[in-house]
Design a protein around this motif. Sequence first.
Motif, short mmCIF file in Angstrom:
data_model
loop_
_atom_site.label_atom_id
_atom_site.label_comp_id
_atom_site.label_asym_id
_atom_site.label_seq_id
_atom_site.Cartn_x
_atom_site.Cartn_y
_atom_site.Cartn_z
N ILE A 108 11.67 -33.31 -6.03
CA ILE A 108 12.54 -32.15 -5.96
C ILE A 108 11.78 -30.93 -5.43
CG2 ILE A 108 13.97 -32.98 -7.86
CD1 ILE A 108 12.51 -30.91 -9.65
N PHE A 109 12.57 -29.94 -5.01
CA PHE A 109 12.01 -28.64 -4.65
C PHE A 109 11.98 -27.76 -5.90
CE2 PHE A 109 11.55 -28.54 -0.07
CZ PHE A 109 12.31 -29.63 0.34
N THR A 110 10.88 -27.06 -6.09
CA THR A 110 10.70 -26.17 -7.23
C THR A 110 10.50 -24.74 -6.71
OG1 THR A 110 9.67 -27.94 -8.50
CG2 THR A 110 9.28 -25.69 -9.25
N GLU A 111 11.05 -23.79 -7.47
CA GLU A 111 10.92 -22.39 -7.09
C GLU A 111 9.59 -21.82 -7.56
OE1 GLU A 111 13.52 -19.49 -9.08
OE2 GLU A 111 14.05 -18.77 -7.08
N TYR A 112 8.90 -21.15 -6.66
CA TYR A 112 7.63 -20.49 -6.98
C TYR A 112 7.71 -19.01 -6.60
CZ TYR A 112 5.54 -25.08 -7.65
OH TYR A 112 5.25 -26.35 -8.11
N TRP A 113 6.94 -18.21 -7.37
CA TRP A 113 6.86 -16.77 -7.14
C TRP A 113 5.43 -16.32 -6.96
CZ3 TRP A 113 11.08 -13.54 -6.83
CH2 TRP A 113 12.30 -14.07 -7.25
N GLY A 114 5.25 -15.31 -6.12
CA GLY A 114 3.98 -14.63 -6.06
C GLY A 114 3.87 -13.61 -7.17
N ARG A 115 2.69 -12.99 -7.28
CA ARG A 115 2.48 -12.00 -8.34
C ARG A 115 2.94 -10.61 -7.96
NH1 ARG A 115 -3.23 -13.33 -11.44
NH2 ARG A 115 -2.66 -15.42 -12.14
N GLY A 116 3.23 -10.41 -6.69
CA GLY A 116 3.74 -9.12 -6.26
C GLY A 116 2.69 -8.23 -5.63
N THR A 117 3.16 -7.35 -4.76
CA THR A 117 2.30 -6.35 -4.14
C THR A 117 3.05 -5.02 -4.15
OG1 THR A 117 0.98 -5.82 -2.17
CG2 THR A 117 3.10 -6.88 -1.77
N GLN A 118 2.34 -3.96 -4.51
CA GLN A 118 2.96 -2.65 -4.65
C GLN A 118 3.14 -1.99 -3.28
OE1 GLN A 118 4.02 -0.86 -7.56
NE2 GLN A 118 4.87 0.54 -6.02
N VAL A 119 4.34 -1.48 -3.05
CA VAL A 119 4.61 -0.66 -1.88
C VAL A 119 5.08 0.71 -2.37
CG1 VAL A 119 6.14 -0.31 0.11
CG2 VAL A 119 5.19 -2.59 -0.37
N THR A 120 4.37 1.75 -1.94
CA THR A 120 4.72 3.11 -2.32
C THR A 120 4.97 3.92 -1.07
OG1 THR A 120 3.36 2.96 -4.32
CG2 THR A 120 3.99 5.16 -3.58
N VAL A 121 6.16 4.52 -0.99
CA VAL A 121 6.51 5.34 0.16
C VAL A 121 6.60 6.79 -0.33
CG1 VAL A 121 8.14 5.71 2.05
CG2 VAL A 121 7.83 3.41 1.08
N SER A 122 5.64 7.58 0.12
CA SER A 122 5.56 8.95 -0.37
C SER A 122 4.77 9.80 0.60
CB SER A 122 4.89 8.97 -1.74
OG SER A 122 4.67 10.30 -2.18
N SER A 123 5.14 11.07 0.67
CA SER A 123 4.39 12.00 1.50
C SER A 123 3.31 12.70 0.67
CB SER A 123 5.33 13.03 2.14
OG SER A 123 6.09 13.69 1.15
N GLY A 154 0.82 -1.20 0.00
CA GLY A 154 0.00 0.00 0.00
C GLY A 154 0.85 1.25 0.00
N LEU A 155 0.19 2.36 0.30
CA LEU A 155 0.84 3.66 0.36
C LEU A 155 1.14 4.01 1.81
CD1 LEU A 155 1.68 6.40 -0.92
CD2 LEU A 155 -0.71 7.11 -0.64
N VAL A 156 2.36 4.42 2.07
CA VAL A 156 2.76 4.77 3.43
C VAL A 156 3.68 5.98 3.37
CG1 VAL A 156 4.75 3.20 3.42
CG2 VAL A 156 3.69 3.85 5.60
N GLN A 157 3.65 6.79 4.41
CA GLN A 157 4.51 7.97 4.46
C GLN A 157 5.94 7.56 4.85
OE1 GLN A 157 2.72 10.84 7.11
NE2 GLN A 157 1.37 11.60 5.50
N PRO A 158 6.91 8.38 4.45
CA PRO A 158 8.29 8.10 4.88
C PRO A 158 8.38 7.98 6.41
CG PRO A 158 8.28 9.76 3.17
CD PRO A 158 6.85 9.51 3.53
N GLY A 159 9.13 7.00 6.86
CA GLY A 159 9.24 6.73 8.28
C GLY A 159 8.20 5.77 8.81
N GLY A 160 7.23 5.45 7.98
CA GLY A 160 6.15 4.55 8.40
C GLY A 160 6.53 3.08 8.29
#
Length: 121
Positions: free
Chosen positions: A106-121, A10-16
């Motif tokens: 065997i072990f197989t590598e898996y990835w998630g689809r990602g989540t957006q992190v935005t740091v902004s005031s 999500g969106l968070v302020q600097p320092g958060g």
Amino acid sequence: QVQLVESGGGLVQPGGSLRLSCAASGSIVSINSMGWYRQAPGKQRELLADISSGGSTNYEDSVKGRFTISRDNAKNTVYLQMNSLKPEDTAVYYCNALIKRYHSLIFTEYWGRGTQVTVSS
């Protein structure tokens, strides 16, 4: 099939702070290492932190002391607690895991689809 699903961005302020979660589901026998990566626009995906099945952790230098990786093996979930966030932490965050599925040797590598992190005031 195996799926990794991230949440908590999500969106968070600097320092958060933010706490990311990534839950693995599907035909899972066991999970070896789990990790968090991020990719900022125009940059390569980079490893931030990883954690072994036994709980040993490693961190990339830029997040040491600010980010903490943990996992709940009973829930097949890995977390990333992010404190003192900076604008340069803005990126898409991905989780990664080495997973052994049923009927696999065997072990197989898996990835998630990602989540957006935005740091902004």
